[in-house]
Scaffold this active site. Structure first.
Site, mmCIF file in Angstrom:
data_model
loop_
_atom_site.group_PDB
_atom_site.id
_atom_site.type_symbol
_atom_site.label_atom_id
_atom_site.label_comp_id
_atom_site.label_asym_id
_atom_site.label_seq_id
_atom_site.Cartn_x
_atom_site.Cartn_y
_atom_site.Cartn_z
ATOM 1 N N CYS A 102 23.851 98.357 37.778
ATOM 2 C CA CYS A 102 23.031 97.461 36.971
ATOM 3 C C CYS A 102 22.491 96.286 37.777
ATOM 4 C CB CYS A 102 23.860 96.873 35.831
ATOM 5 S SG CYS A 102 24.706 98.088 34.861
ATOM 6 N N GLY A 128 19.124 100.109 38.929
ATOM 7 C CA GLY A 128 19.340 100.938 37.728
ATOM 8 C C GLY A 128 18.021 101.316 37.107
ATOM 9 N N ASN A 202 26.834 93.424 34.990
ATOM 10 C CA ASN A 202 26.822 94.321 36.149
ATOM 11 C C ASN A 202 28.254 94.477 36.621
ATOM 12 O OD1 ASN A 202 25.750 93.965 39.616
ATOM 13 N ND2 ASN A 202 26.237 95.797 38.490
ATOM 14 N N TYR A 348 24.152 99.512 51.583
ATOM 15 C CA TYR A 348 23.140 100.353 50.952
ATOM 16 C C TYR A 348 22.468 99.784 49.708
ATOM 17 C CZ TYR A 348 21.350 104.240 48.129
ATOM 18 O OH TYR A 348 20.572 105.043 47.341
#
Ligand code: SF4
Length: 571
Positions: A102, A128, A202, A348
């Site tokens: 999120c 997301g 999140n 990432y």
């Protein structure tokens, strides 16, 4: 067999000891740190358990590759793996990657708060793509609109016009906990004796079962299956006298990852869990002609740039920030927990143009590439990133090694979630829809391919094959983090341990599987130092990170045993 029985007795005993039947157990592997701040290994009673009641017999080796660099995988090795091809990413999902859950956004004191939130969510779309929502308030009324799909698909001018007010929060979601449906899209709003509260979250909570059962006994009726609603129900049921006390008390009761923004009709709250797993930053837009400033909060600072907001600071682990007409106030609901921020955000998830945990992602990622070159250099003609996430590390690798960099693989950015498959099955069709090799660059070259992770290994193999088929003489795969051996419980969609190739094969076996001439991963020490190099002494330190997916050493007390046990047998 006696060992199996013993292990299962242990599992049953531990499961019975939990209020939750879903195999969430106390983490016997709870890490601590020695005096110099480095993690040390633990004798893990949970990780040492050999099976769970739900596991199936897969016959895979448990061996986790301890080495991180192997070379000279032969063509013969490669050929021997042809019969184990698993075409598991032909469904149109973008590569074999872990997925962030999120992104959250909040705006306080702007005449078009919903539109600013929309812009922020637009910049956070990479966190997301399943659903998105915005709630706004004008001091009296709260409105919210949620939908399935991308931010730009849900929010048009007409839709934003239905979200008036000077306060707004927003959320973009890829689900982990709870059903993948509009029901669980956020923000989630609950009307309570404390007034209406809306939340955007999140992360993932890990002690959900206990809290939820207790709340239901107290009369809470849950509207969703999302773990985020637990927080808001705890607030609604808190006996504290002020709302801010209710929030602080509730946040102190939940364990796991939460970077949250909340709103009432006239206030914004932002908080981060005590470990600080997920990022959350605060920014400010200077008021014009003496008007009060606008305050913004976002998962990543890249969301501030479109708004011309200036990064002010991070919300600290264990901190609760409140913004109201009285200004910004802050308090801590937990100061006793060690920071364990997600290192994979730097590897990432986060965008390179974001500053998270107080550090530029681009800086960390480039240093990962440099360190990878120092640790596992190989003679080659060309450094090629697997786009897009491998690009920055590849630049660092090329700079450190002196080997030229070029885009030997081109990504098609317009491939949607699904596409029409050919009638006849075409080998590696899915990945070729998304990536295409530049033959003129690759032909006859010894190529170093830089990627940020290998999850199941199937996509990596397809990419290696593609580069070789385009004429590369040698293909050396370099990964800018250590082998992923354990799943995440803190807001990242990870396969179970049984599906993680590095949890079941040695580095040499993975190298053979992906058909590379050599394979090397960045070391754990190399990674955490790459994410902190050049930081001031009192800044982010190598021990400030969660590295559980590389070590199985979880920072919280609760873990889902069924996800982390080695693959052994069914009983
Ligand atoms: Fe990040 Fe891995 Fe820790 Fe999850 S387990 S929070 S992905 S470092």
């Amino acid at each position: 067999m006696s060992e199996l029985l013993l292990r299962n007795e242990l599992v049953v005993e531990q499961e019975a000891a939990t209020a939750d039947s879903s195999a969430w157990l106390k983490n016997g592997n709870k890490r601590s740190r020695n005096d110099n701040g480095k993690c040390r290994s633990f004798d893990s009673s949970v990780a040492a358990l050999g099976t769970s009641l739900r596991m199936t017999l897969l016959g895979l080796d448990e061996g986790v590759g301890s080495g991180s660099h192997v070379g000279a995988s032969s063509g013969a090795d490669a050929g021997s793996n042809a019969d184990v091809e698993v075409d598991d990413e032909e469904d149109g999902t973008p590569f074999d990657k872990l997925r962030e859950e999120c992104g959250v956004m909040a705006v306080y004191n702007h005449s078009d708060a919903a539109r600013l939130t929309y812009w922020g969510l637009y910049a956070l779309q990479h966190r997301g793509q399943e659903s998105a929502g915005i709630a706004s308030a004008d001091g009296q009324q709260v409105n919210d609109i949620k939908g399935m799909g991308l931010v730009s698909e849900i929010f048009t001018d007409e839709v934003l016009a239905k979200l008036p007010g000077h306060i707004a929060i927003g959320h973009t979601r890829y689900s982990t906990t709870g059903d993948s449906a509009l029901l669980n899209a956020q923000p989630i709003s609950v009307e309570s004796t404390k007034g209406l509260i809306a939340i955007a979250h999140n992360g993932n909570l890990v002690n959900l079962g206990n809290s939820k059962e207790r709340l239901e006994r107290d009369g809470a009726v849950f509207q969703t299956t999302s773990d985020s609603e637990v927080i808001i129900q705890l607030i609604a049921h808190s006996k504290q006298s002020t709302l801010v006390d209710c929030i602080a008390e509730s946040l102190g009761q939940v364990e796991g990852a939460f970077s949250i923004v909340m709103m009432t009709r006239n206030r914004i709250f932002a908080a981060r869990d005590p470990h600080g797993f997920r990022p959350l930053s605060m920014g400010r837009i200077a008021g014009v002609d003496g008007a009060p400033d606008t305050f913004v909060f976002a998962s990543e600072t890249c969301a501030f740039d479109l708004l011309h907001a200036k990064y002010e600071r991070d919300v600290k682990p264990g901190e609760l920030v409140m913004v109201s007409e009285d200004g910004v106030t802050s308090r801590y609901f937990n100061t006793r927990t060690e920071q364990a921020s997600c290192v994979f955000e730097h590897v990432y998830f986060a965008r390179p143009d974001s500053k998270i945990f107080g550090r530029w992602v681009q800086q960390s990622r480039e240093e990962m590439g440099r360190q990878l070159a120092r640790e596992s250099g190989v003679a080659a003609d060309l450094v090629v990133p697997v786009p897009d996430s491998g690009v920055t590390a590849a630049l660092g690798y090329a700079a450190e090694s002196g080997i030229p960099f070029n885009f030997g693989l081109i990504r098609n950015h317009y491939v949607g979630r699904t596409f029409i498959q050919p009638e006849q099955r075409v080998r590696d069709f899915g990945v070729r829809m998304k990536l295409n090799p530049v033959r003129s660059l690759l032909e006859g070259k010894r190529v170093i391919l830089i990627d940020d992770s290998i999850i199941r290994g199937t996509t990596s193999r397809k990419i290696v094959r593609m580069v070789r088929a385009a004429g590369a003489k040698e293909v050396h795969l370099r990964i800018s983090c250590p082998p992923t051996i354990s799943p995440c419980f803190y807001g990242v969609d990870t396969p179970s341990k049984k599906d993680l190739i590095a949890a079941n094969k040695s580095v040499a076996e993975i190298c053979a599987f992906v058909e590379a001439d050599s394979l090397a991963y960045l070391s754990l020490v190399g990674l955490t130092h790459a994410c902190t190099k050049g930081e001031p002494v009192d800044g982010l330190a190598p021990g400030s990170f969660c590295t559980a997916c590389y070590t199985g050493d979880y920072p919280t007390q609760w873990v889902d045993v069924s996800e982390i046990l080695p693959v052994v047998a069914t009983v």
